[in-house]
Design an enzyme around this catalytic site. Sequence first.
Site, short mmCIF file in Angstrom:
data_model
loop_
_atom_site.label_atom_id
_atom_site.label_comp_id
_atom_site.label_asym_id
_atom_site.label_seq_id
_atom_site.Cartn_x
_atom_site.Cartn_y
_atom_site.Cartn_z
N CYS A 110 0.79 -1.27 0.10
CA CYS A 110 0.01 -0.06 0.04
C CYS A 110 0.88 1.36 0.06
O CYS A 110 0.36 2.10 -0.40
CB CYS A 110 -0.91 0.00 1.25
SG CYS A 110 -1.99 -1.28 1.19
N HIS A 252 -3.61 7.16 3.61
CA HIS A 252 -3.79 5.85 3.02
C HIS A 252 -5.31 5.52 3.50
O HIS A 252 -5.60 5.70 4.53
CB HIS A 252 -3.04 4.67 3.47
CG HIS A 252 -3.34 3.48 2.88
ND1 HIS A 252 -3.68 3.29 1.59
CD2 HIS A 252 -3.17 2.21 3.37
CE1 HIS A 252 -3.94 1.92 1.19
NE2 HIS A 252 -3.70 1.62 2.55
N ASN A 282 -10.03 -0.15 0.47
CA ASN A 282 -9.01 0.04 0.43
C ASN A 282 -8.34 -0.38 -0.79
O ASN A 282 -8.35 -1.62 -1.08
CB ASN A 282 -8.18 -0.70 1.63
CG ASN A 282 -6.86 -0.68 1.86
OD1 ASN A 282 -6.08 -0.25 0.93
ND2 ASN A 282 -6.31 -1.40 2.79
#
Length: 327
Positions: A110, A252, A282
């Site tokens: 990520c 994030h 996500n």
Amino acid sequence: MSFSIIGTGSKSPSQIKTNDDLAQVMDTSDEWIQSKTGIRERRILGEETITDLVVESSLLALEDAGVQAKELDLIICATVTSDYITPSMACIVQRRIGANCPAFDISAACAGFLYAWDIADGYFIRKPDSKILVVGAEAVSKLVDWNDRSTAVIFGDGAGAVVLGRGEGLKAVKLNTRGDETALYAKYKKGNCPFRDNGVDETGQPGGHATFLHMEGQRVFQFAVSSMCRDLKNIVKQAGLELDNVDYVLPHQANQRIIDYAISRLPLAPEKYLGNIAYRGNTSAAAIPILLDEFAKQGQFKKGDILAFSSFGAGLTSAAAILEWDK
Ligand code: COA
């Protein structure tokens, strides 16, 4: 520092899956997912491939920048879910958009998009007149076990891209890694080499390519909240600024509760935190470039705004950056 953002683009799959849709295929509920993560819906690849989304988001970013693919000096793609193990996603995209520069992928999960910024920063120091395409793209729906409700519900698919050009926009970038192979991982299987284990993998079957994504949710949660608060405080200092100088935080998009934790710990107004997790989920390495593109296209940023970025993920990796919006 070395570069400015001169174009952004993003592309999400057309297929929308709500929490109620997920409750049709696993034992979960809209109430549980929303209260635990803040997610209402996510985009999941249907007929299109993740490569298609990367090509489209790259072309949008190039158009926004007014740059031709042939003018690019480098393409870096942050992904762990490319359609191919090799060649890299970046090589495939280079051909499909008509570029002829070097291209490679990086694997930092990520946090990969901000890791790519750090690499680009070094490249610009050596070659200040460069134009670099940086992409974050992920098709986590290919990697999660759809029988594992605590992992499958948080992820979505998508791609986002930026074109970087000469400038003074980037003020600071910092990467961190705390190696951990058990908190969040997907492994290759052993393969079917006839000279090992009789050519079968650990399940007794001829080897395939990868296992599903395994996540220890609470351990990752703890890493996320501590690294995000630490990284944001440190990166502001590294840029020679105070937290007060930050106009927007682009965190994030992993779980709204992680962002809420940071909001409660850092002296920054909640409205400074930008988010789209409710309808994107996500999207791993794609989360920050999609968020940046969506708010940039809405006209959220004005010249001189200070943007703070923070990301974390499997590795365990984390990264933060400060960028002055000068587009
Ligand atoms: N629907 C309904 N119930 C669920 C569920 C789901 N989708 N997933 C788990 N549960 C249940 C569990 O079985 C457990 O039930 P029990 O108490 O009867 O045993 C209960 O909910 C709590 O599960 P737990 O795993 O402890 O939940 P949690 O509070 O840790 O929340 C996450 C789970 C995944 C939302 C949370 O840990 C998280 O967000 N972690 C960080 C993940 C992340 O950011 N990953 C990406 C990094 S880039």
